[in-house]
Write an enzyme that holds these catalytic residues in place. Structure first.
Site, PDB file in Angstrom:
ATOM      1  N   GLN A 156       0.813  -1.217   0.000  1.00 41.79           N
ATOM      2  CA  GLN A 156       0.000   0.000   0.000  1.00 41.79           C
ATOM      3  C   GLN A 156       0.842   1.262   0.000  1.00 41.79           C
ATOM      4  O   GLN A 156       0.346   2.345  -0.335  1.00 41.79           O
ATOM      5  CB  GLN A 156      -0.933   0.015   1.206  1.00 41.79           C
ATOM      6  CG  GLN A 156      -0.225   0.189   2.553  1.00 41.79           C
ATOM      7  CD  GLN A 156      -1.135  -0.025   3.734  1.00 41.79           C
ATOM      8  OE1 GLN A 156      -1.605  -1.132   3.965  1.00 41.79           O
ATOM      9  NE2 GLN A 156      -1.385   1.032   4.488  1.00 41.79           N
ATOM     10  N   CYS A 191      -5.088   0.375   3.725  1.00 40.98           N
ATOM     11  CA  CYS A 191      -5.143  -1.042   4.087  1.00 40.98           C
ATOM     12  C   CYS A 191      -6.542  -1.614   3.922  1.00 40.98           C
ATOM     13  O   CYS A 191      -6.712  -2.782   3.559  1.00 40.98           O
ATOM     14  CB  CYS A 191      -4.658  -1.225   5.518  1.00 40.98           C
ATOM     15  SG  CYS A 191      -5.617  -0.308   6.757  1.00 40.98           S
ATOM     16  N   HIS A 243      -5.890  -1.067  11.672  1.00 40.01           N
ATOM     17  CA  HIS A 243      -5.296  -1.635  10.471  1.00 40.01           C
ATOM     18  C   HIS A 243      -6.174  -2.780   9.981  1.00 40.01           C
ATOM     19  O   HIS A 243      -6.976  -3.333  10.742  1.00 40.01           O
ATOM     20  CB  HIS A 243      -3.879  -2.134  10.783  1.00 40.01           C
ATOM     21  CG  HIS A 243      -3.076  -2.522   9.580  1.00 40.01           C
ATOM     22  ND1 HIS A 243      -2.950  -1.721   8.467  1.00 40.01           N
ATOM     23  CD2 HIS A 243      -2.353  -3.645   9.306  1.00 40.01           C
ATOM     24  CE1 HIS A 243      -2.180  -2.314   7.574  1.00 40.01           C
ATOM     25  NE2 HIS A 243      -1.812  -3.487   8.052  1.00 40.01           N
ATOM     26  N   ASN A 283      -0.678  -9.270   4.836  1.00 36.74           N
ATOM     27  CA  ASN A 283      -0.581  -7.823   5.045  1.00 36.74           C
ATOM     28  C   ASN A 283      -0.380  -7.135   3.701  1.00 36.74           C
ATOM     29  O   ASN A 283      -0.245  -7.780   2.661  1.00 36.74           O
ATOM     30  CB  ASN A 283       0.571  -7.510   6.002  1.00 36.74           C
ATOM     31  CG  ASN A 283       0.418  -6.179   6.705  1.00 36.74           C
ATOM     32  OD1 ASN A 283      -0.467  -5.387   6.374  1.00 36.74           O
ATOM     33  ND2 ASN A 283       1.266  -5.906   7.670  1.00 36.74           N
TER      34      ASN A 283
END
Length: 352
Positions: A151, A157, A293, A313
């Site tokens: 990102q 996110c 997140h 992630n």
């Protein structure tokens, strides 16, 4: 002081080499030889800067970043000296302060649901009666997970978590793994979500349903910033979903039931220095104080008696275990480690 820190790092590397788990033999991202060669920490900072292509605008900026680097390195060394179930390492975030990190690389905004209209997720939980769950699941090996993305310095996110879940259910339903566009969500899903300013996965799922699909990454590539909405593109492919559902809150069992059937978007309290520098192992350390997140759960399993959930992630492959983190499960806490059972949802799609 610097020589003592270098000695601590070297000793940690020596200990790590004899560990009986998947611990990286370089607990800070460098080999024992790397740690033994420099006479000063400034040499380690220089080699790290070259590795991560860091360019400093002035000597003053470099000096400030070097001081932050030393503080972060000391935290990494002290945490790893405890020899816990996870370990930390130098990554691309090593020369930024923790406050800078939280301001630029997180982005989940669960409060949007209170300030705006509530997302209209289905009240059903289709996996409620799921039984005989497999002892382990990994959607990566099943072909339902695209390569790890990045990102960048943008609080997007929520878009990456949404897209990864949609990519997963689309592959499960159609047999085709197609990388989809986070940038479309950044540019066009702006009724309640706010691009780099943060967002919420349920609103993004609702946008995809209302827009009759989302474009591919190839047709609508990521820019790391908000741009002009190009939602209607002739002759381009879109991937659809039929709806989305929330996983019952604070229920590990419910998350595992859903995760046994598809990848799941998950909110997490990631605003801690331990999470910032996570390198490997089963994470059960310090977390943030709030959900800030978004990740995507892509499997679960067990290693050496430690049960975990595998999360994808969106900070690139230099972070964690090639871009993934294993979060400890089975702790008995209803909300889970780092509150991972508080906000979880998934898209739905008819099998074709």
């Amino acid at each position: 002081m610097e020589s003592k820190l270098l000695m601590l790092l070297f000793l940690l590397g020596t200990v790590a080499c004899s560990a009986n788990d998947h611990r990286d033999p370089s607990v800070v991202g460098y080999s024992q030889e790397d740690l033994a060669l420099p006479n000063r920490l400034s040499d380690l900072f220089t080699s790290w800067s070259v590795k991560h292509r860091k360019i400093h605008a002035s000597a003053e900026v470099k000096a400030r970043r070097y001081e932050i680097f030393k503080q972060n390195l000391r935290h990494i060394a002290e945490t790893n000296s405890k020899n816990g179930t996870y370990w930390l390492g130098l990554n691309q975030f090593a020369d930024i302060s923790h406050e800078e990190f939280k301001a630029s690389f997180l982005g989940l905004k669960p409060g949007l649901a209170r300030r705006g209209a509530q997302p209209h997720a289905s009240t059903a939980f289709r996996y409620e009666n799921a039984m005989n769950l497999p002892w382990a699941v990994d959607w990566r090996t099943k072909g339902a997970v695209t390569p790890v993305k990045n990102q960048g310095e943008c609080g997007s996110c929520w878009a990456f978590s949404t897209v990864a879940a949609v990519e997963g259910i689309n592959q499960i339903a159609t047999g085709k793994l197609i990388s989809l566009s986070e940038q479309e969500l950044m540019d066009c899903d702006n009724t309640f979500d706010h691009g780099c300013g943060g967002g919420l996965m349920d609103f993004a799922f609702a946008y995809i349903v209302g827009s009759q699909g989302i474009h591919t990454e190839e047709d609508y590539p990521y820019l790391m910033e908000e741009g002009y909405c190009r939602e209607k593109q002739p002759h381009s492919k879109t991937i659809t979903i039929t709806g989305y559902e929330d996983v019952p809150e604070n229920s590990e069992t419910s998350l595992l039931k859903a995760l046994a059937h598809q990848p799941i978007s998950v909110g997490i309290a990631a605003g801690s220095r331990d999470f910032q520098f996570y390198k490997g192992g089963v994470f059960d350390g310090a977390c943030g104080t709030e959900l800030d997140h978004a990740l995507t759960a892509v499997g679960y399993g067990s290693y050496n008696g430690q049960d975990y959930i595998t999360m994808k992630n969106s900070w690139g492959k230099n972070w964690g275990e090639q871009g993934y983190v294993r979060i400890r499960r089975g702790t008995g806490k209803p909300e889970g480690v780092c509150d991972i059972y508080k906000i979880a949802s998934y898209p739905t799609k008819n099998v074709t």
